[in-house]
Design an enzyme around this catalytic site. Sequence first.
Site, PDB file in Angstrom:
ATOM      1  N   GLY A  18       0.816  -1.199   0.000  1.00 49.50           N
ATOM      2  CA  GLY A  18       0.000   0.000   0.000  1.00 49.50           C
ATOM      3  C   GLY A  18       0.852   1.251   0.000  1.00 49.50           C
ATOM      4  O   GLY A  18       2.061   1.217   0.281  1.00 49.50           O
ATOM      5  N   CYS A  19       0.237   2.369  -0.299  1.00 49.66           N
ATOM      6  CA  CYS A  19       0.991   3.622  -0.451  1.00 49.66           C
ATOM      7  C   CYS A  19       1.483   4.140   0.899  1.00 49.66           C
ATOM      8  O   CYS A  19       2.680   4.393   1.080  1.00 49.66           O
ATOM      9  CB  CYS A  19       0.157   4.658  -1.181  1.00 49.66           C
ATOM     10  SG  CYS A  19      -1.504   4.915  -0.540  1.00 49.66           S
ATOM     11  N   PHE A  20       0.562   4.320   1.867  1.00 50.06           N
ATOM     12  CA  PHE A  20       1.013   4.706   3.199  1.00 50.06           C
ATOM     13  C   PHE A  20       1.992   3.670   3.747  1.00 50.06           C
ATOM     14  O   PHE A  20       3.001   4.001   4.376  1.00 50.06           O
ATOM     15  CB  PHE A  20      -0.186   4.801   4.161  1.00 50.06           C
ATOM     16  CG  PHE A  20      -0.849   6.145   4.218  1.00 50.06           C
ATOM     17  CD1 PHE A  20      -0.118   7.302   4.403  1.00 50.06           C
ATOM     18  CD2 PHE A  20      -2.228   6.253   4.118  1.00 50.06           C
ATOM     19  CE1 PHE A  20      -0.750   8.547   4.483  1.00 50.06           C
ATOM     20  CE2 PHE A  20      -2.873   7.484   4.202  1.00 50.06           C
ATOM     21  CZ  PHE A  20      -2.129   8.632   4.382  1.00 50.06           C
TER      22      PHE A  20
END
Lengths: 335, 335, 335, 335
Positions: free
Chosen positions: D144-146
């Site tokens: 995921g990005c975070f």
Amino acid sequence: MSQISIKAGIIGGAGYTGGELLRILINHPHVEIAFVHSNSNAGNLISDVHSDLLGDTDLKFAAETSQDIDVLFLCVGHGDAKKFLSANHFDAKIKIIDLSQDFRLNKADGHILSAEGSNRTFTYGLPELQREEIRSASNVANPGCFATCIQLALLPLAAKGLLNEEVHISATTGSTGAGQSLSSTSHFSWRNNNLSVYKAFGHQHLKEITQSVKQLQNGFSKEINFIPYRGDFARGIMVSAYTEFEGTQEDAEKLYTDFYASHPFTHVSANNIDLKQVVNTNKCLVHIEKHGSKLMVLSIIDNLLKGASGQAVQNMNLMFGLDENAGLKLKPVGF
Amino acid sequence: MSQISIKAGIIGGAGYTGGELLRILINHPHVEIAFVHSNSNAGNLISDVHSDLLGDTDLKFAAETSQDIDVLFLCVGHGDAKKFLSANHFDAKIKIIDLSQDFRLNKADGHILSAEGSNRTFTYGLPELQREEIRSASNVANPGCFATCIQLALLPLAAKGLLNEEVHISATTGSTGAGQSLSSTSHFSWRNNNLSVYKAFGHQHLKEITQSVKQLQNGFSKEINFIPYRGDFARGIMVSAYTEFEGTQEDAEKLYTDFYASHPFTHVSANNIDLKQVVNTNKCLVHIEKHGSKLMVLSIIDNLLKGASGQAVQNMNLMFGLDENAGLKLKPVGF
Amino acid sequence: MSQISIKAGIIGGAGYTGGELLRILINHPHVEIAFVHSNSNAGNLISDVHSDLLGDTDLKFAAETSQDIDVLFLCVGHGDAKKFLSANHFDAKIKIIDLSQDFRLNKADGHILSAEGSNRTFTYGLPELQREEIRSASNVANPGCFATCIQLALLPLAAKGLLNEEVHISATTGSTGAGQSLSSTSHFSWRNNNLSVYKAFGHQHLKEITQSVKQLQNGFSKEINFIPYRGDFARGIMVSAYTEFEGTQEDAEKLYTDFYASHPFTHVSANNIDLKQVVNTNKCLVHIEKHGSKLMVLSIIDNLLKGASGQAVQNMNLMFGLDENAGLKLKPVGF
Amino acid sequence: MSQISIKAGIIGGAGYTGGELLRILINHPHVEIAFVHSNSNAGNLISDVHSDLLGDTDLKFAAETSQDIDVLFLCVGHGDAKKFLSANHFDAKIKIIDLSQDFRLNKADGHILSAEGSNRTFTYGLPELQREEIRSASNVANPGCFATCIQLALLPLAAKGLLNEEVHISATTGSTGAGQSLSSTSHFSWRNNNLSVYKAFGHQHLKEITQSVKQLQNGFSKEINFIPYRGDFARGIMVSAYTEFEGTQEDAEKLYTDFYASHPFTHVSANNIDLKQVVNTNKCLVHIEKHGSKLMVLSIIDNLLKGASGQAVQNMNLMFGLDENAGLKLKPVGF
């Protein structure tokens, strides 16, 4: 073609157009950066000034230049290119691409421009206007950002002699068009969510626009009314231009599609366009709508790329016989 | 005057113009809000929908309306005002201010407009055009946002019969002009740092603009060319308009200054203007520049205030004999 | 109360806090602006500098001050308030409200602060902390913007002695917090769509925050960890703060609701909050969430209003026995 | 290496991660796009949906898939990847890179993940964590990005067993993190110049972050406190993370520099960082500051590139033995 290696020197590498040129050239398959000259930053890492290049290059700004180059890019302020070339001699075999406005305007008929204090003559570097002349040029005057976007909206009409009434233009530019100098109109608290007009009817780019229009349509004598806006975004120029046009929507689309058929960066969009389609690319998109007796042309570019450093590299590619889009297949930012 | 208390009802209070009207009326010295009708939000706190009003009001949206009011504001979608008035009867003594476009256009000569299914006639509510008529009106059709900003740029010329050639207009609106409905062109990822043109030469507000111009300059027959842009800011409209003008800069400034001398919200700025000067105010600023044979007029408003709910309150003030700027001395946002 | 008229003088009226103060005071029902002093702009129209005030005031900046005032606002840079008061004597009966940080920190126990070179002592002007002291104060040190927003998130806990572990804070400020001085971090091309951290763990406002916390919870000795961000918007501060908390969500909501029950500008929101709810208002909204063993408090203010000039007027209202919200019922910008 | 050509299929090509993947792959020197599947857009030109690709590709979305590919990218919504693989069989020799969160979490010990209804096991695709495992993987679950940005801030500490106290994280994401679905929190009028917190202490990415931290530091048992913010920009994530750290600033810098020495996209910046340094690149920049007893780590990525489609291509490069940065030398947007 992969053996070709062009040695490039850059004057004024610490500014916005210099930085954008570096962002392109460090990934260009046929370019080796020989030096990046900067008076103010000599000795500093390039990535200390253009901090988005951290990890991409270990180059430093140099205080000295060199004759061991094939091409010299001038990324200096308006007026400073002439001064620099007067004060610094470069071998005639070194090609020059000047991003300032110093050599864009003809001294006489034809598209020959002269650097004072040298024998260099400059070719106006808009490939969609005169690609063949650029291919054989030794010195190129890179067009202005507004000038590029507006010409790409008007030149197909001029090429057919169809600019016979006044032209009405509004165009909005991003803040990077004003460079990195701090000013009240580039102060975030002021510019954020703001809009304003400047230099209405008197923008300096009108001269090079008119010069090109007359090159294609010799007798053009109507007004080009141009209202420039300061937009609250960083990159990009959107132009809307309209004038009387007797043909149909289909006539106009064919005219523009034919004109740009062989040009890799300028495309006619059948759909309406929006500015971010071209941000971080060297492209120009054009969209055409006939309304009543008038033809409206919208055009969009990234002011730092097709409007400055990207077009400079496009010109370099042409001058050195490379693929026109070498190093310029840039991922659009999209958002 | 502090004893005056006007009971106001609002239809469509959950939308953008309804919310903006509430932001004004809860602090208006002479208004008591009788009900805020909303089909979708009946029973909910107003501050749950217009969350910036938390702490300012404990009012709730109502499912029912009432006849015990002095004025009714219609903040519904275009087309819905007519439907609402056809389906709901309000006593003739209740004044109506409609913010939709349903009653802006004359059915016949003069500025008399009719609500279908009722005997109400509507007066076009641009105070700078016809303040006296508004003062005596029972029903007012509040002008459109672009229409307001463009008329305030053109009306002083029309009043002197000076619109004798085509008019060229570009104008950019903030996103709130599109209301709270979600759409691809109001999606943040798309609109942020973007710019686009829509409804070029065909925006629906051209009709009311032309109607007002002809009211002042009966024989006006030239084109008003209008290119609307979607800007990447939330509030405000900036217009640039130009046409042929024989007089001098001084003539034009006197013309505009005289025209607006008695109007408390519209001012001529000798300095160049920028959009944020009027954001969160009911003001319109106008700036004039003569260039060659043309006169350029810039005008700016906040689309939700002078372009909608602020002007609606200004009209209410006039209709009830209040100070024109009661409740409308708003602190500009400035930044 | 409408007969009350307070004569106000402003020092440093050309800056951001001075401009914001003027935006409030020109509509304040009980204030008459006696002079607006500015070294750099003496003789100029206020509306030439704060151009959003065009049409609202004809006042000019003055080179001279006067003793014929009831209150003096100091809107000068940090360090300059002390210098100004040392160099310029004002009668003891003139109340002073200083917006700089010069007098916020106690020299000794209690909340007594001294202006060097004068006998004036300053009361820390956070009404939610010590409204009664402000009511009787002659001189008030207006809190910092981050300091206001963070204290309003923490003080209810401190008042009950519940800050017993480290506090963790991140907070983001709009660009107007940096004032009107041009700088690379307020250059639009840089700041637009950007985010950055500065002065992590070392922001100067930590001192006044700690001072107030200890005033309420004498033995407080834990770290307040504070990471300030520069946001890409013009107005507003959002704080998130969390620490260990043994009680329930309901306990916390009651604690905060009780603490702020009598305060007209600070409200507890049961719903999640977003920054624009308070922009262009003097309000602070607080939202509370219990997660595991921790209590998170979000708080939002407009940095130029509750974080500066709005709170200064709130303090003035208290010092002169006016309604606390006189002149401060501001229309939120909403968008 | 130029003869290598990988045939790639894309499922869900009309969304944001699909579009970003296309922007990269159409210029990737070793990839041929075999099909771009989209249920909603089958038959439409890709450049009609991702309009910034006009002029760059004539590909159309397809209703059908094919087995004649080397790699399949899943750019579908969370939950839909499992469904798709259950309903559609792909030959075992086809490698799969899934950008959803469906296969990121281990079912059992080790980093083996299972697609229901198939024998495929997925390797967690964070190259800085386990590049060698990715090189030999047949199926990769893209982080995921975070999760990417936070892990890159924490992993060097975990690798040395130095995460021994609570970790405190605030992080702000651009709007593209929410995809192209219209929602009230992605409405321009709301989000512009706004800021808000969501999913505080409960963001779903905490699970994969904790999984990776424990993979490096087996006994980790402290809280990772994470407050996510919605920022008013389109691209990018900035993380600030801090925890107790006994070593010096120099110790920390050496730790991080060593950890990332062989990784081409993650760099330690000695200077403070700002988000736009990485926008439109696959890079992560990390900046470290020791304050008192705490170490603060800032990290920044472009959420659509290193946080999604760029990292997916990086993983593909590793899985097929290509240069890790093939096709990923992207021009930063800079502004």
